[in-house]
Design a protein around this motif. Sequence first.
Motif, PDB file in Angstrom:
ATOM      1  N   UNK A 176       0.311   7.228   6.968  1.00 55.52           N
ATOM      2  CA  UNK A 176       0.065   8.485   7.487  1.00 55.52           C
ATOM      3  C   UNK A 176      -0.744   9.393   6.466  1.00 55.52           C
ATOM      4  N   UNK A 177      -1.829  10.170   6.946  1.00 54.48           N
ATOM      5  CA  UNK A 177      -2.613  11.065   6.102  1.00 54.48           C
ATOM      6  C   UNK A 177      -1.764  12.407   6.394  1.00 54.48           C
ATOM      7  N   UNK A 178      -1.774  13.136   5.254  1.00 48.92           N
ATOM      8  CA  UNK A 178      -0.940  14.271   5.305  1.00 48.92           C
ATOM      9  C   UNK A 178      -1.900  15.597   4.735  1.00 48.92           C
ATOM     10  N   UNK A 179      -2.324  16.608   5.574  1.00 50.16           N
ATOM     11  CA  UNK A 179      -2.905  17.628   5.014  1.00 50.16           C
ATOM     12  C   UNK A 179      -1.869  18.866   4.664  1.00 50.16           C
ATOM     13  N   UNK A 180      -2.288  19.151   3.140  1.00 49.39           N
ATOM     14  CA  UNK A 180      -1.035  20.017   2.575  1.00 49.39           C
ATOM     15  C   UNK A 180      -1.444  21.151   2.251  1.00 49.39           C
ATOM     16  N   UNK A 214       0.809  -1.267  -0.051  1.00 42.78           N
ATOM     17  CA  UNK A 214       0.271  -0.155   0.051  1.00 42.78           C
ATOM     18  C   UNK A 214       0.712   1.353  -0.113  1.00 42.78           C
ATOM     19  N   UNK A 215       0.266   2.504  -0.693  1.00 44.62           N
ATOM     20  CA  UNK A 215       1.314   3.688  -0.442  1.00 44.62           C
ATOM     21  C   UNK A 215       1.561   3.939   1.115  1.00 44.62           C
ATOM     22  N   UNK A 216       2.676   4.439   1.011  1.00 48.30           N
ATOM     23  CA  UNK A 216       3.166   4.993   2.406  1.00 48.30           C
ATOM     24  C   UNK A 216       2.354   6.014   2.756  1.00 48.30           C
ATOM     25  N   UNK A 217       2.114   6.913   2.274  1.00 48.12           N
ATOM     26  CA  UNK A 217       1.400   8.364   2.568  1.00 48.12           C
ATOM     27  C   UNK A 217       0.056   8.514   1.724  1.00 48.12           C
ATOM     28  N   UNK A 218      -0.954   9.018   2.412  1.00 43.11           N
ATOM     29  CA  UNK A 218      -2.029   9.714   1.647  1.00 43.11           C
ATOM     30  C   UNK A 218      -2.031  11.287   1.853  1.00 43.11           C
ATOM     31  N   UNK A 219      -1.724  11.708   0.780  1.00 41.36           N
ATOM     32  CA  UNK A 219      -1.588  13.449   0.806  1.00 41.36           C
ATOM     33  C   UNK A 219      -3.018  14.030   0.353  1.00 41.36           C
ATOM     34  N   UNK A 220      -3.607  14.993   0.971  1.00 41.72           N
ATOM     35  CA  UNK A 220      -4.631  15.543   0.855  1.00 41.72           C
ATOM     36  C   UNK A 220      -4.332  17.072   0.236  1.00 41.72           C
ATOM     37  N   UNK A 221      -4.671  17.136  -0.875  1.00 39.99           N
ATOM     38  CA  UNK A 221      -4.152  18.448  -1.495  1.00 39.99           C
ATOM     39  C   UNK A 221      -5.217  19.001  -2.128  1.00 39.99           C
ATOM     40  N   UNK A 233      -3.378  12.320  14.521  1.00 38.00           N
ATOM     41  CA  UNK A 233      -2.660  11.450  13.502  1.00 38.00           C
ATOM     42  C   UNK A 233      -2.698  11.817  12.333  1.00 38.00           C
ATOM     43  N   UNK A 234      -3.245  13.129  12.053  1.00 31.94           N
ATOM     44  CA  UNK A 234      -3.057  13.675  10.702  1.00 31.94           C
ATOM     45  C   UNK A 234      -1.951  14.726  10.712  1.00 31.94           C
ATOM     46  N   UNK A 265     -11.295  17.883   9.542  1.00 32.58           N
ATOM     47  CA  UNK A 265     -12.256  17.096   8.778  1.00 32.58           C
ATOM     48  C   UNK A 265     -12.086  15.562   8.369  1.00 32.58           C
ATOM     49  N   UNK A 266     -10.836  15.167   8.479  1.00 30.66           N
ATOM     50  CA  UNK A 266     -10.493  13.857   8.274  1.00 30.66           C
ATOM     51  C   UNK A 266     -11.096  13.000   9.509  1.00 30.66           C
ATOM     52  N   UNK A 267     -10.937  13.505  10.669  1.00 29.05           N
ATOM     53  CA  UNK A 267     -11.568  12.798  11.822  1.00 29.05           C
ATOM     54  C   UNK A 267     -13.059  12.711  11.778  1.00 29.05           C
ATOM     55  N   UNK A 268     -13.725  13.703  11.228  1.00 31.93           N
ATOM     56  CA  UNK A 268     -15.071  13.990  11.164  1.00 31.93           C
ATOM     57  C   UNK A 268     -15.645  12.676   9.927  1.00 31.93           C
ATOM     58  N   UNK A 269     -14.914  12.839   8.781  1.00 34.81           N
ATOM     59  CA  UNK A 269     -15.211  11.851   7.614  1.00 34.81           C
ATOM     60  C   UNK A 269     -14.773  10.379   8.157  1.00 34.81           C
ATOM     61  N   UNK A 270     -13.938  10.254   8.821  1.00 37.71           N
ATOM     62  CA  UNK A 270     -13.601   8.991   8.899  1.00 37.71           C
ATOM     63  C   UNK A 270     -14.401   8.337  10.204  1.00 37.71           C
ATOM     64  N   UNK A 271     -15.140   9.087  10.843  1.00 37.60           N
ATOM     65  CA  UNK A 271     -15.945   8.732  12.005  1.00 37.60           C
ATOM     66  C   UNK A 271     -15.045   8.312  13.336  1.00 37.60           C
ATOM     67  N   UNK A 272     -13.903   9.019  13.442  1.00 41.75           N
ATOM     68  CA  UNK A 272     -13.141   8.924  14.619  1.00 41.75           C
ATOM     69  C   UNK A 272     -11.866   7.798  14.315  1.00 41.75           C
ATOM     70  N   UNK A 273     -12.166   7.177  13.305  1.00 44.41           N
ATOM     71  CA  UNK A 273     -11.027   5.967  12.939  1.00 44.41           C
ATOM     72  C   UNK A 273      -9.691   6.728  12.734  1.00 44.41           C
TER      73      UNK A 273
END
Length: 473
Positions: free
Chosen positions: A237-241, A143-150, A210-211, A197-205
């Motif tokens: 990791x999820x990364x907010x850019x 799986x990809x190491x990072x998930x980049x939110x841009x 952690x972002x 927003x990530x916490x909201x959309x993942x329902x706290x998962x």
Amino acid sequence: MDKGVLVHIDALLAGIPAPLDIPASEVGAAMPDDLVLIVLDDDPTGTQSVAGLPVLTRWESDDLDWALAQGSPAVYVLTNSRSLSEEHAAARNREIVAVAVAAAARAGRRVSFVSRSDSTLRGHFPLETDVLRAAAAEHGGEAPHLTMLVPAFPDSGRITVDAVHYWVVDGEATPVGETPFAADATFGYHSSDLRDWVEEKTGGRVVREEVAALTLRIIRSGTDAVVAFLRALPAGSVVAVDTVEETDMRQVALALHALDREGVTALLRIGPPYLRAHIGQPIAEPITADRIDFANERGGLVVVGSHVPLTTAQLGALMVDRPDTATIELDVRSLIDERRDAHLTAQADAVARAIERGTVIVHTSRELVTGRDGEESLEIARQVSAGLVELVARVLALTPPRFVIAKGGITSSDVASEALEIRRAQVVGPMLPGIVSLWQPQVGPAIGIPYVVFAGNVGTTESLALVVRTLAD
């Protein structure tokens, strides 16, 4: 920031280092030669910031083979998943990954997947990134190491600063969670800070802590600083850019290309312009009329389905700009009850007759009809979009127009794939600076009919009128 309090862009950026000077060519040279990006676009408006790339509305093996044979660094595949249920969106993403991986193997290319979605945060998140991560692991072994939110789209006033996503109008920045987009009937949300927003959309998962926040201060410190920051993050990791300028995105791209050479891969969840920066493509100049090939001299067809306030304002400005242009309304309530067929027949015949004399504007009634919940609202939207598709298909059969403009994400996707049967197209470039995409169909009945993909939530009040002038005058 207190809710409802605006901040001027100058105050927002006070104390932040100046943008770096990074030419697009530097990023293009850094991108691995063997890599091709498959961009799963949840509506067709994602192509508005790029030029010269292939785009598919179907994903059979021969479609992907054709697209990869173009030798481009990226290929757009229109999933239209923003109009689908979660179940169908997930299935479509998985299906495209399987076909694309096989096609890339035949072409001798290494493939990476990009999830392109809305710069105002509407869409199937985290569903689509979860599916793509799992599918990438299934087909590639890791799986990809990072998930980049841009999500940023500076051309349209969407920027991210200190992980907070803003909509900027006339220099005033509003947190996106306080805009009309956040009240979307299907994909609504409350948070403007991407970590929340990530916490909201993942329902706290995935909790806020952690972002990771890749801030402008890190980005504008240079490639080494960004690489070091990202390399230190745990796998998954999820990364907010942060993004305010094109060069911010180019700097992130340089760092990701460097990490890719180390075997550290990233899944991109992006707004429209990041792909351009990532492949090292310069910002294209808007298309002028002399660069457009037309198959006939009839009037054009402008189809407006989006109901966001900006689209309604743009429609009004177009009608003021062209008071003598035939305008035909599709009544939304008639499209979702027993009057549907008779209404479509009458309006399609009227459009076909009017196109012989000049350009025609077709728009849905401006009343926003919603259901009891998000899924029912989405179904109503599908029915309305299907009505527009049927009307355009009937018009194409009766009197092919000089050009077609489709306004709105779902509208433009369905008109392209269903009404005009554009299976494969080439993105010519933007009609306005950084926004509004012009395609030339490569197969099907719409060959020779330029097709303009116009998102519902971009541009100024005058933008639609400007595009129609370029094509019609």
